[in-house]
Scaffold this active site. Structure first.
Site, PDB file in Angstrom:
ATOM      1  N   ASP A 128      37.318  34.449  36.269  1.00  0.00           N
ATOM      2  CA  ASP A 128      37.644  33.211  36.989  1.00  0.00           C
ATOM      3  C   ASP A 128      36.555  32.764  37.961  1.00  0.00           C
ATOM      4  O   ASP A 128      36.658  31.702  38.546  1.00  0.00           O
ATOM      5  CB  ASP A 128      38.952  33.393  37.778  1.00  0.00           C
ATOM      6  CG  ASP A 128      40.158  33.482  36.863  1.00  0.00           C
ATOM      7  OD1 ASP A 128      40.065  33.068  35.695  1.00  0.00           O
ATOM      8  OD2 ASP A 128      41.203  33.987  37.318  1.00  0.00           O
ATOM      9  N   GLU A 222      45.809  27.111  34.533  1.00  0.00           N
ATOM     10  CA  GLU A 222      47.165  27.667  34.379  1.00  0.00           C
ATOM     11  C   GLU A 222      47.899  27.761  35.720  1.00  0.00           C
ATOM     12  O   GLU A 222      49.122  27.736  35.770  1.00  0.00           O
ATOM     13  CB  GLU A 222      47.114  29.044  33.715  1.00  0.00           C
ATOM     14  CG  GLU A 222      46.282  30.041  34.482  1.00  0.00           C
ATOM     15  CD  GLU A 222      46.163  31.413  33.809  1.00  0.00           C
ATOM     16  OE1 GLU A 222      47.072  31.820  33.070  1.00  0.00           O
ATOM     17  OE2 GLU A 222      45.142  32.084  34.055  1.00  0.00           O
TER      18      GLU A 222
END
Lengths: 342, 342, 342, 342
Positions: A128, A222
């Site tokens: 990430d 998400e």
């Protein structure tokens, strides 16, 4: 000198390249021996080791995953865990340990070094890209390339049809993958966890696209959430990670857009595809150099440190720096991308 | 406010992304009008323009090349060239100019600004990544990915056969593409222009590989030369750029290795494949941000500057800085890669 | 001679290659003029045309989608539709029509030819490869490559972690994409619409995988259903196409596997990514040849026919043959793949 | 039942998929044991074997090359070779042999079966697709995709610059790769070994391209030759395979075009990149099915046969059929492509 190596947390393209870099330089330049520990901190906790030498790292550079295996085992949370780790390191004759992992894995490394004097060097890892002490982490570039290629392919449909296309990408707490792939893919809306989105605004952007006969592409991390988070709760259920489970935010958003705009919406959920497979050239280069510099830190006896990328240089920072706070997308950077919305 | 835009020099994936970034932000946020000049400095020299607005930049983000065309025309070397450029800019009502290009194109921009007060902002471009004022230039990451993928594919043959595989990549004066792709691809020998190579050493590395039943992969920058440069001259002919023309350094090297080691050698010459096609996600992100920041510099009236990447930030530096000296591979960085040779 | 061209139904990589093949051969070899109709049968229905000549087809070969646009408009279902189509064809001076599309589009073509004497040649198109008169349709190979690449990337996670990975691919009524990509990607379970699956069997295969420390990859066609279809209905809702809408069969299956095996499951839903973007080399070759042979059929006055691939030859078959029945996966072929299950 | 497996000749993406298919079905469905022979016919000749069971074939499906190794060793040309092969097969307890290879490898298999009663089943392999008994051989589709992607990338330069781009692809005796990739890539000239080219005609096509401001892309098979073959001999030297060695036909052609048209020409030589790396989905599907059907032929005792693709079916043909004559490009097929030349 015997050096232990372990990889913890979720998998990430480039882990094998780090391991190879460590072993090649350690063996050839410093004459070190290596012990691989299996499945992150579970390895030293249970004394589960695997061979790690020049032949075992041959051919692994382009391969995703990790030959050492991984887990989320945390010895700090296990009664007597730290002591068992120390005993097993001693039993294996390990003088220093290189821990490759994210916030959790490095958090353990920092604690072991600080409180128990374990000689540890860290290598940061997060798909990430949300570690604050380094410009980039390996795996991120690969994930962004994969998401961008998916968005590229959706443009074809966008040109030909009158559908809304929603792409859900990774990013629970930070929107780096959404921002970079959305920008690189020419998305019309990018939604990130750092900033709650306004469903009316999203629908307005969507509507404005149809006027130029080119369907909108919406990239959503998400972990992104609408201003009114309860809306999602009414339609889906949150699992223990606070993640909408039944349908995911992408599917939820597509449904909402359909209801509000009357336009058909279709969803793509890339999931683990983003974190698997062969690393991009950049990630291999970064991971390899992280490996080379980590073993150099061991040679220098510079423990409690983590390698990090600053501009084009590999530097060393205290491991704690990496885990102190998450690196999120700056509002000004997100605003910069806004010129492409709608 | 009317802003001119031109692209000069060799083509490079990401040029269109820069143009799109400039126009989208310029029109939507600042209300600017744009004039595209065709084929680099030939455009303002001859008053050859092309429409440049929101519709013309639609869909160009993922496309290689440049919708404005390019050339190596240099108005400074043409009698009355500067005056004609100034007259045509005035005739088109152009208040400021954004020049996207490499050493030559930006050299003209710097001179026009310094000596003639033309309001210019520069955007650096070189596939070879050899501009000193910026961490990276767009196009480079794409080229490295393409070369790395080619090397990946050669490993298959290397595993199965007993052949030497030579890959010639771009890089006349700087070995960045060779170094990064060689490192990312797991090459056994990397040869760069910055350091003359010893043919005996290369053959020794090649021989040592065969002992582990895995054929050697040799990555050579097109500008690399052996210590004894006359050797090449005897076998081929140098063209006006000092580049071996008949067979290229890759083919020459393969022939030499065959003769000396008795092993069959095969050559891959990627050529222009490296500078074409869709840009990588990184290059699109970098090029897009260069475009956004270039038009911001115009808005700030900060002329004579060039946008540049420093770490993860886009900064502005004097255009002259970029063209002052070429950024070559540092000997210590090349030495770092040496652990993987042989 | 003036020839009309239209593309109907869902988009599919290769449509532009067909159009280019038709126009290049038609203009250069036969001296034909062309009229493009917009958005499938909506074009001739409403007299909506677009220019179609050598310059308009330049550069479209590698591009997904269709420059003519597409729709699902069916003139047979519209009061006076056939008459309007005939009038508009006459008004445009169109002597013959090439219709590129799937079951619906070609069904209209067949009826117009059979019942109204319209001079039509068909080109088959379906991403799902479920037309019975041809070995393959273009677009299918591209979709299979994309799905296979996604599965490849998931193997990394499968090697490193203990998770079930579910991939939902296209295929409402036929499982060709699931079968081919599952076989090519090395999936452990492949579920197709042609054969209802037994959830207990799926879970048994999943469990057996974990014993070899390698997580299972389950490929499921969007139209696959469990033996007890009511199970799905209880958890999701079916839309008007009989397709589970809220979460899709992939997400549903992942949830079921989690509940029954206690193993975490993650889903990838590729969606429209499979039908977009640049066509594979095979699809470009097939689509181009379909185009060349379609215009040859026009030249031969061989109307009411459709081009089709048989082995490596392009042949002509009655259009009706293509639409008579759907080509589903033969049970013996599915059984052949069964050796790789579990 | 013990079955031997060997792979001979040049490497080809899909070899490992064949091996995996054979072993998975043979072990799981028929309960066979397998013996891998190393390096083609060298294995049985010297009794050099390698383990071949379910664990050894795990994970090899997507990998290029062959886990068994390969060579061009021909026992028919070695004094007492056939006897040694028979003795070693007997010593290893091998009841039947599956030989995967091209003309040479299968020629040996055919002779051993015909003249010495060795129980052999063949699997055809040639990257060039020039075996007459099968529609396609695996590896070909992968090579065509790689060459097509390279041509795609060159179009960018073709759009932006005024250069001739020459791409040399594989194909000593048959032009299938050149024809398919040239057609799929939108090349302006395709030159194949089956038809000597006229340099004046090539230059005329090249010149005509420049008139539309779009540079020509010339795809040339490595075995293509000008009408006057002596021209090449004057400029380069032929090696023992009759292949121009010093510069290759691509480089030679680029030089000739430069001299005759005065336009700069650049060459790309893909070389072994075309035959390496992960196979395309089609090649994995075809190779896997070849493997499944080869072991089925063993089970049926149907020796002296080779598996082949006919339309979408796998059939069996006498091994001799495959090696009787090379499958070259039919003049009518080459003529069909001519509409895109110039």
């Amino acid at each position: 000198m015997r050096v232990g190596v372990l990889t913890g947390g979720g998998d990430c393209p480039g882990l094998n390249a780090v391991i190879r870099g460590i072993v090649r330089k350690g063996v050839q330049e410093y004459g070190y021996d290596f012990t691989g520990f299996r499945d992150g901190w579970r390895g030293p906790l249970e004394g589960d080791t695997v061979r790690l030498d020049i032949p075992t790292v041959r051919g692994i550079l382009p391969r995703g995953g990790t030959i050492l295996g991984s887990s989320r085992t945390n010895p700090l949370k296990i009664e007597g865990g730290v002591r068992r780790v120390q005993e097993n390191l001693a039993a294996e004759g390990v003088d220093a340990l290189i821990a490759i992992g994210g916030e959790d894995t490095l958090g353990v490394a920092a604690a072991l070094h600080r409180e128990h004097g374990v000689k540890v060097v860290g290598v940061p890892k997060t798909i990430d890209n949300d570690l604050s002490a380094t410009d980039y982490t390996f795996g991120f570039d690969t994930a962004v390339n994969i998401a961008t290629e998916a968005i590229d392919r959706l443009h074809t449909t966008a040109e030909s049809h009158m559908r809304v296309l929603v792409v859900e990408v990774m990013g629970r707490h930070a929107g780096w993958i959404a921002l970079h792939s959305g920008l690189a893919g020419g998305a019309n809306v990018i939604l990130i966890p750092e900033q709650r989105f306004d469903l009316d605004q999203v629908c307005a952007w969507v509507e404005s696209r149809f006027k130029i006969r080119y369907a909108p592409i919406v990239v959503v991390a998400e972990g992104a959430m609408p201003r009114d988070g309860d809306m999602v709760l009414k339609d889906g259920t949150l699992d223990s990670f606070g993640h909408v489970r039944l349908s995911g935010i992408g599917e939820w958003l597509a449904n909402q857009i359909e209801k509000r705009t009357g336009k058909e919406a279709r969803t793509t959920v890339l999931g683990h595809v983003q974190r698997g497979g062969t690393p991009s050239a950049f990630d291999r280069w970064l991971a390899t150099r992280f490996g080379l510099h980590a073993v150099e830190a061991v040679r220098d006896g510079d423990f409690g440190k983590m390698v990090a990328l600053r501009s084009t240089e590999i530097v060393r920072v205290p491991i704690g720096d990496a885990t102190a706070r998450i690196k999120t997308v700056d509002p000004s950077l997100y605003a910069e991308a806004g010129v492409f919305f709608g």
